[in-house]
Scaffold this motif. Structure first.
Motif, PDB file in Angstrom:
ATOM      1  N   GLU A 292       0.731  -1.269   0.027  1.00  0.00           N
ATOM      2  CA  GLU A 292      -0.095   0.038  -0.024  1.00  0.00           C
ATOM      3  C   GLU A 292       0.906   1.125  -0.078  1.00  0.00           C
ATOM      4  O   GLU A 292       0.567   2.308  -0.959  1.00  0.00           O
ATOM      5  N   ASP A 293       1.972   1.262   0.845  1.00  0.00           N
ATOM      6  CA  ASP A 293       2.797   2.437   1.055  1.00  0.00           C
ATOM      7  C   ASP A 293       4.252   2.095   0.604  1.00  0.00           C
ATOM      8  O   ASP A 293       4.781   1.370   1.205  1.00  0.00           O
TER       9      ASP A 293
ATOM     10  N   SER B  38       0.528  15.370  -6.149  1.00  0.00           N
ATOM     11  CA  SER B  38       1.113  14.482  -5.012  1.00  0.00           C
ATOM     12  C   SER B  38       0.869  12.933  -5.359  1.00  0.00           C
ATOM     13  O   SER B  38      -0.212  12.749  -6.285  1.00  0.00           O
TER      14      SER B  38
ATOM     15  N   GLU C 271      -0.745  10.852  -3.638  1.00  0.00           N
ATOM     16  CA  GLU C 271      -2.005  10.729  -3.136  1.00  0.00           C
ATOM     17  C   GLU C 271      -3.084  10.860  -4.251  1.00  0.00           C
ATOM     18  O   GLU C 271      -4.171  10.277  -4.315  1.00  0.00           O
ATOM     19  N   GLU C 272      -2.835  12.142  -4.561  1.00  0.00           N
ATOM     20  CA  GLU C 272      -3.745  12.620  -5.734  1.00  0.00           C
ATOM     21  C   GLU C 272      -3.825  11.610  -6.953  1.00  0.00           C
ATOM     22  O   GLU C 272      -4.924  11.380  -7.423  1.00  0.00           O
TER      23      GLU C 272
ATOM     24  N   SER D 225      -5.676   8.446  -6.124  1.00  0.00           N
ATOM     25  CA  SER D 225      -7.221   8.644  -5.728  1.00  0.00           C
ATOM     26  C   SER D 225      -7.880   9.044  -7.131  1.00  0.00           C
ATOM     27  O   SER D 225      -9.093   8.806  -7.314  1.00  0.00           O
TER      28      SER D 225
END
Ligand code: 8NA
Ligand code: MG
Ligand code: MG
Length: 345
Positions: free
Chosen positions: A30-31, A241, A243-244, A247
């Motif tokens: 995941e990370d 980012s 994360e962006e 998502s």
């Protein structure tokens, strides 16, 4: 110096294998902190490292089948390609295949089977798979056919041998078209590149099956076009980012959540980026960035690798990376043979 077409062919298949091999380390995580990625990649430069060669997975195994079948049949032959997938799976079942596709590969091994597209249609209660397994192996179609129409048509049939849901095979079409445009040098104008892909996919998704599948799965109309528009928006942003990206575009095993993502990785890494070593060229940046997204890292890096390799050519690939990956030399050889076929047909 301009990149020759032969160099682009070799770059495409070799960088796909590289992405698969180096991405395996983080598949499903995941990370993935960027320093772990960079550490993993700099480990490839260390000739004294003891952990041996990085193995390829289903992505490369199936891509080799596609390339070999296109070569021996001098074009697309669904019976031969299906048999090739089945044989490869029976010889090396432990390459990390998706849990659903295994059933298709077992059925394709039966000599009594007359309709080779039937086992794929039986998947997931008759809806078919929307996984990225068709897209991950789509690059060779762009090396075997000259016109966008042929690349698109045969990438679609090739994917339908295992992925009968339109979200699955349309992802393969998008990946093959991205490699096709990259081979033509179209990444020199990134905005035009993405606009061309959008207009191609508008046609691809404008059929009854694609439209009804999108509805049934609760997706936007023209789901690939919608994602490609998001790619375009992200390209126009000053900073983006991780994360962006995850998502907005996804990093999963569904083709819809990974093919546009791979395309974004390539476009984003055309320029130097913060956090990535200055000595890295665009191809190295693309692979590193793909891994840092986490999720289906081997497959996203494999697809991004094929597109980026077609743009930068073989000389952009570090020798130490090439030497660390199982199947890289074989991929180069297959690309050379496809180049010959491309030039006589
Ligand atoms: P697949 O056809 O088995 O699809 C992969 C998965 O997607 C399935 O096992 C399902 O969970 C899901 N799926 C697909 N279609 C549907 C549907 N219509 N309804 C519900 N669920 C569905 O195999 P594939 O060849 O598409 O898989 C490709 C990916 O799996 C590649 O990334 C490959 O490397 C492999 N893989 C991925 C991981 C990971 O953690 N990301 C791990 C091992 C293997
Ligand atoms: Mg894999
Ligand atoms: Mg994968």
């Amino acid at each position: 110096a301009p990149v020759s077409l032969l160099s682009r062919f070799r770059g495409a298949l070799v960088a796909a294998v590289l992405g698969d091999c180096v991405g395996g380390e983080f598949e499903g995580a995941e990370d993935v902190p960027l320093d772990r990625v960079l550490q993993h990649l700099s480990g490839l430069e260390d000739e004294t490292r003891g952990d041996g060669i990085l193995q390829y997975s289903d992505d490369t195994a199936m891509m080799r089948c596609v390339a070999q079948s296109l070569l021996t049949r001098m074009g697309f032959d669904e019976q031969d390609m299906a048999r090739s997938f089945a044989k490869e799976y029976s010889l090396a079942p432990g390459r990390g295949y998706g849990s659903g596709v295994i059933q298709v590969l077992r059925k394709l091994a039966s000599p009594q089977l007359s309709d080779v597209f039937q086992p794929a249609r039986a998947q997931f209660g008759g809806r078919g798979s929307f996984g990225n397994g068709g897209a991950m192996r789509a690059a060779p179609f762009a090396l075997a056919f000259r016109s966008a129409a042929d690349v698109s048509r045969y990438a679609r049939f090739g994917a339908m041998l295992t992925h009968s849901c339109s979200l699955g095979y349309n992802g393969a079409v998008l990946q093959a078209l991205a490699v096709h445009l990259s081979l033509q040098g179209d990444l020199a104008l990134p905005q035009k590149f993405i606009s061309k892909l959008i207009s191609e996919m508008e046609e691809v998704e404008n059929d009854e099956t694609s439209r009804s599948d999108a509805k049934v799965l609760n997706l936007a109309e023209f789901p690939y076009c919608a994602r490609l528009h998001r790619v375009k928006e992200l390209m126009e942003q000053n900073s983006v980012s991780i994360e962006e990206v995850i998502s907005e575009l996804g990093n999963g095993i569904a083709a819809l959540e990974s093919v546009p993502t791979a395309i974004f990785c390539v476009l984003h890494c055309l320029e130097p980026r913060e956090g990535l070593p200055e000595r890295y060229g665009g191809l190295e940046r693309t692979i590193a960035y793909s891994l840092a997204l986490g999720g289906d890292t081997d497959t996203i890096a494999c697809m991004a690798g094929a597109i980026a390799g077609a743009h930068y050519g073989i000389s952009a690939i570090p020798q130490s990376w090439l030497k660390s990956c199982e199947g890289a030399e074989e991929a180069e050889h297959l690309a050379e043979r496809l180049y010959k076929l491309y030039n006589i047909t």
